[in-house]
Design an enzyme around this catalytic site. Structure first.
Site, PDB file in Angstrom:
ATOM      1  CB  SER A  87      -0.965   0.008   1.190  1.00  0.00           C
ATOM      2  OG  SER A  87      -2.066  -0.831   0.929  1.00  0.00           O
ATOM      3  CE  LYS A  90      -4.660   1.768  -0.343  1.00  0.00           C
ATOM      4  NZ  LYS A  90      -4.031   0.447  -0.369  1.00  0.00           N
ATOM      5  CB  SER A 333      -4.618   1.106   3.951  1.00  0.00           C
ATOM      6  OG  SER A 333      -3.649   0.765   2.987  1.00  0.00           O
TER       7      SER A 333
END
Length: 493
Positions: A87, A90, A333
Site C-alpha cells: 500500500s 497509494k 488504506s
C-alpha cells in the site's frame, strides 16, 4: 593534503577526533567517503541492525532516507532496487490524483430520463448514471427517491436503468489473486457502486454474526439490507470456552455468501465486509428499495444500460472533495478508492476510465515529480498487486517533490499519524511508535511490509524515509522491524 596553519595535517586531526569519539562512545558526525554527508552513528547502527536482524535472513530490505529540506540522501541500503510496495503505492496514487484531478475534485451521480413528467407519471425510462462516486451510501439512494417524489413522480412508465459506462467493464485490477476477490480489499470497481458505511469500501456489504443458543445457528445480519446478496448460514454456536472458527466466503461468480464453522456462545458479534459480484446491480437494488419506500411504482424492468446522450438531467449528486476522500483512502488504506482514482485519472486525461489509461496518466505525472517512469513497474493504484515494483529512492524522491505543491497540506493531512488513537488521524499507525513523531503510509501484502513518510528527529531535523521489506515469512514481523529502524533514525545523530 591540506596542512593546518599550526603544521598538523588535517587528516591526522580528523583521525584523532574519530578515535576519541569511538573510544568515548560519543556520537560524531563526519562526511562519509561516498560524499553523501551521512551520519556515521546512524549509518553504522542501521547497517548493524539490518545485518544482524534474524527475521531479515533470506528476505530483502531497501531503505532510503533524505533530508526533508534539501532532498539530499543521507542513508540508503539497496535504495535503487525495486521492491513490491504494497500500500505504499497509494502514496503515488494520492499525489498524482491531487495533481491531475485537484484537491477540490468531486465525483457525481446523475438521475436522467428520456421522457417527460406529467400528472405524477414519468413517461419514459429513469437512468441512474454513475460517474465513479465511491461515497454513495444506502441513505443516498433514499435521497434519490425523495428527490423524484418531490418532482411529483409517483409512477415510472418505462425501465429503471443503471449506467456504469463512465468506466470500462473490467472489474478487478490486474494481478488480483483469486483468494482476495471476495474480501473488501479486493472489491470490484464499477462507475456505479455502493459503500455500506463511511469507511467507503465501495462494492461491499457488511455482515454481522451473533451467536445463538448452543447447537443452534448464529444470527447473520447484513448491512445494508438488500435482495442482491443471498446468505447460506451453515455455522453452529458452541460452548463459550471453545475457540471461534468461522469461514465467510462468497462463491465465485455469484452473490451467494456462505457462513460456516463455529462461533462460541455470547461472543461479541463478528463483523466482516464481503465484496459483491457486479456492484452496479447492488446499487440498482438499493434504488428499487428506496423507490418502494416513497410509494413510487414502475412498469418496466430494472437493468444495466446506457443513458442516451440527449437524455434530460433531473438531479445531480456530488461527492465530498478529493482532499476529504484522501482521509479514508490513506488513513484506512482503502484499496477500492485507489483503483477508482486510477480509472478517474484515465477518464480525465485520456477519455477512458481504465487501468491501462489511468496508469499512463499516473506515470506521466510522476515524471513531473522527478521519478523515472522507465524504472518503475506499476500495475494498479492500491498496491494489492504482487507485480508492481518501485525502489525506495523513488518513493523518497516523490515525498520530497510534493512538499512544493500547493495541495501538499491535503496530502500530508491524509497520512496516518503514529500513536494517535483517533482512527481518523492515526489510521493504521494509531498503535505504533507511540513516542515518535512520524507521519507515514503503511503497506502489507503476503510476504511484504513497507513504511514510507516523514519523521522528525529528536533534534527537530525533518527527514523523509522509505523502508521496504520483501520476501518475509511473516509480513507482520516487518512492522516490528520498521518501528525499530525508525527509533534508530529518529534517536541517533
Amino acid at each position: 593534503m591540506f596542512v593546518h596553519p599550526k603544521g598538523i595535517g588535517w587528516l591526522v586531526i580528523l583521525g584523532l577526533i574519530v578515535t576519541v569519539c569511538i573510544a568515548s562512545s560519543v556520537s560524531c558526525t563526519a562526511t562519509a567517503a561516498n560524499g553523501k554527508g551521512e551520519s556515521y552513528s546512524m549509518k553504522q547502527e542501521l547497517d548493524s541492525y539490518i545485518h544482524k536482524e534474524p527475521k531479515l535472513k533470506g528476505g530483502l530490505i531497501g531503505v532510503s532516507i533524505r533530508q526533508a529540506d534539501t532532498g539530499k540522501i543521507i542513508y540508503e541500503h539497496m535504495g535503487n532496487t525495486r521492491f513490491r510496495p504494497a500500500s505504499n503505492m497509494k502514496l503515488l496514487t494520492a499525489a498524482t490524483s491531487l495533481s491531475v484531478l485537484g484537491k477540490d475534485y468531486q465525483f457525481s451521480t446523475e438521475l436522467r430520463t428520456n421522457g417527460t413528467i406529467k400528472q405524477g407519471r414519468l413517461n419514459g425510462n429513469l437512468y441512474l448514471v454513475g460517474k465513479g462516486d465511491p461515497t454513495l451510501l444506502p441513505e443516498t439512494f433514499d435521497m434519490f427517491a425523495a428527490k423524484l417524489k418531490a418532482m411529483d413522480i409517483d409512477h415510472i412508465s418505462g425501465d429503471i436503468i443503471g449506467d456504469d459506462t463512465w468506466y470500462d467493464a473490467v472489474r478487478l485490477s490486474p494481478d488480483m489473486i483469486w483468494s482476495d476477490e471476495h474480501y473488501y480489499y479486493g472489491a470490484q470497481v464499477s462507475a456505479l457502486t455502493v459503500s455500506p458505511d463511511k469507511d467507503y469500501d465501495a462494492g461491499t456489504v457488511r455482515l454481522e454474526i451473533q451467536s445463538g443458543g448452543i447447537g443452534e445457528k448464529p444470527q447473520v445480519s447484513m448491512s445494508p439490507k438488500n435482495n442482491y446478496i443471498e446468505i447460506k448460514n451453515e455455522a453452529i454456536t458452541v460452548k463459550a470456552e471453545q475457540e471461534e472458527d468461522l469461514i465467510i466466503e462468497r462463491e465465485h461468480g455469484t452473490n451467494i455468501v456462505s457462513v460456516s464453522g463455529i462461533i462460541p456462545k455470547a461472543k461479541e458479534p463478528i463483523k466482516e465486509w464481503i465484496a459483491v459480484w457486479e456492484p452496479t446491480g447492488y446499487a440498482l437494488d438499493l434504488l428499487k428499495q428506496a423507490l418502494v419506500k416513497q410509494n413510487i411504482t414502475w412498469h418496466g424492468v430494472v437493468k444495466s444500460g446506457e443513458a442516451p446522450i440527449k437524455s434530460k438531467l433531473l438531479f445531480t449528486h456530488s461527492s465530498m472533495t478529493l482532499a476529504e476522500l484522501l482521509i479514508p483512502f490513506m488513513k484506512h488504506s482503502n484499496n477500492s478508492l485507489g483503483e477508482i482514482l486510477v480509472k478517474e485519472m484515465g477518464k480525465k486525461v485520456y477519455g477512458e476510465g481504465s487501468w491501462e489509461q489511468g496508469i499512463e496518466a499516473l506515470k506521466r505525472q510522476l515524471k513531473r515529480f522527478g521519478l523515472n517512469q522507465e524504472k518503475l513497474l506499476i500495475r494498479d493504484g492500491s498496491g494489492i498487486s504482487h507485480v508492481t515494483l518501485i525502489p525506495p529512492t523513488a518513493i523518497t524522491q516523490l515525498l520530497y517533490a510534493v512538499q512544493k505543491e500547493a495541495w501538499f497540506p491535503s496530502f500530508i493531512k491524509s497520512l496516518p499519524v503514529a500513536g494517535d488513537s483517533d482512527r481518523q488521524i492515526g489510521g493504521t499507525l494509531r498503535y505504533r511508535m507511540l513516542d515518535l513523531v512520524v507521519q507515514a503510509k503503511t503497506g502489507t501484502i503476503y510476504g511484504v511490509s513497507t513504511l514510507s513518510g516523514y519523521a522528525e528527529k529528536s533534534n527537530k531535523e525533518k527527514l523523509i524515509f522509505s523502508i521496504m521489506i520483501n520476501n518475509l515469512i511473516d509480513e507482520e514481523e516487518g512492522k516490528v522491524i520498521e518501528d525499530q529502524l525508525l527509533e534508530i533514525i529518529v534517536d541517533t545523530d
